[in-house]
Design a protein around this motif. Sequence first.
Motif, mmCIF file in Angstrom:
data_model
loop_
_atom_site.group_PDB
_atom_site.id
_atom_site.type_symbol
_atom_site.label_atom_id
_atom_site.label_comp_id
_atom_site.label_asym_id
_atom_site.label_seq_id
_atom_site.Cartn_x
_atom_site.Cartn_y
_atom_site.Cartn_z
ATOM 1 N N THR A 134 0.713 -1.219 -0.113
ATOM 2 C CA THR A 134 -0.007 0.063 0.018
ATOM 3 C C THR A 134 0.874 1.192 -0.072
ATOM 4 O O THR A 134 0.649 2.000 -0.685
ATOM 5 N N ALA A 137 2.597 1.705 -3.535
ATOM 6 C CA ALA A 137 1.466 2.258 -4.359
ATOM 7 C C ALA A 137 1.084 3.704 -4.044
ATOM 8 O O ALA A 137 1.057 4.570 -5.184
ATOM 9 N N ALA A 179 -6.652 5.299 -8.385
ATOM 10 C CA ALA A 179 -6.864 3.985 -8.967
ATOM 11 C C ALA A 179 -5.975 2.953 -8.177
ATOM 12 O O ALA A 179 -6.169 2.006 -7.997
ATOM 13 N N ALA A 180 -4.984 3.610 -7.464
ATOM 14 C CA ALA A 180 -4.061 2.727 -6.680
ATOM 15 C C ALA A 180 -4.710 2.527 -5.408
ATOM 16 O O ALA A 180 -4.308 1.117 -5.009
ATOM 17 N N VAL A 182 -8.137 1.843 -5.154
ATOM 18 C CA VAL A 182 -8.960 0.715 -5.599
ATOM 19 C C VAL A 182 -8.099 -0.590 -5.814
ATOM 20 O O VAL A 182 -8.859 -1.589 -5.220
ATOM 21 N N ALA A 183 -7.212 -0.700 -6.644
ATOM 22 C CA ALA A 183 -6.401 -1.527 -6.711
ATOM 23 C C ALA A 183 -5.799 -2.117 -5.644
ATOM 24 O O ALA A 183 -5.818 -3.506 -5.353
ATOM 25 N N ASP A 184 -5.264 -1.465 -4.449
ATOM 26 C CA ASP A 184 -4.894 -2.064 -3.329
ATOM 27 C C ASP A 184 -5.878 -2.713 -2.446
ATOM 28 O O ASP A 184 -5.733 -3.908 -1.849
ATOM 29 N N TRP A 186 -8.709 -3.904 -3.747
ATOM 30 C CA TRP A 186 -9.059 -5.185 -4.367
ATOM 31 C C TRP A 186 -7.991 -6.313 -4.172
ATOM 32 O O TRP A 186 -8.400 -7.650 -3.726
ATOM 33 N N TYR A 187 -6.867 -6.054 -4.386
ATOM 34 C CA TYR A 187 -5.848 -7.298 -3.893
ATOM 35 C C TYR A 187 -5.874 -7.482 -2.557
ATOM 36 O O TYR A 187 -5.541 -8.503 -2.025
ATOM 37 N N ARG A 190 -8.640 -9.851 -2.180
ATOM 38 C CA ARG A 190 -8.425 -11.211 -2.991
ATOM 39 C C ARG A 190 -7.369 -11.958 -1.887
ATOM 40 O O ARG A 190 -7.677 -13.118 -1.707
#
Length: 208
Positions: A134, A137, A179-180, A182-184, A186-187, A190
């Motif tokens: 995090t 990013a 965007a960073a 949101v991606a963080d 999501w991962y 996951r």
Amino acid sequence: MVNKIWLALILIGFIFAALKGDINTVTKAAFDGAATGVTVSFGLISVLVFWLGIMRLAEDSGLVKVISRVLGPVVSFLFPDVPKNHPAMGYILSNMSANLLGLGNAATPMGIRAMQELQELNPDKETASPAMCTLLALNTASITLIPTTLIAIRLNFHSANATEIVGSTLLATAVATAAAIVADRWYRRRSIRRTLPPSTPPTLSLKR
């Protein structure tokens, strides 16, 4: 790895120049590039020193603490696995504050210290923790209010309006940061799903 890539690019350039019989052009470009690098560096020194001084004044006046208090809830949300009173939080806040002011050179040492503190909390020393990912990013795609370094470069090359990039830089970095995040998220979700044990079906008890 990066050093190997740069070395390969240099060697490829020399090889193609030798095949074309134009080594002098490569040599001239190398010296011109070195001279330009020195010139740009001297041009950046004055602007960076000025803004580092402003950063120091902001620290002494308490402005950085105010920014840190404002960013505190956001940082707690982004780093839920880091204790609030841990030293890493202070370095993360300082890193984000410096990036907001476009002081990448001042933010780098704080980011390194934050990574070192996060490594102390990392149970697996061979793999980056979610908090470390995090931070990387956010540090890469940080919202920048004043792109100090870019303004200094534009001034060094005699730009007619060196500060006209402030608005576009703010918009671009805001989109990149969103965007960073949101991606963080999501991962992270996951990763949590992968670590959860598989659910077992309920067993029926047979009464005799």
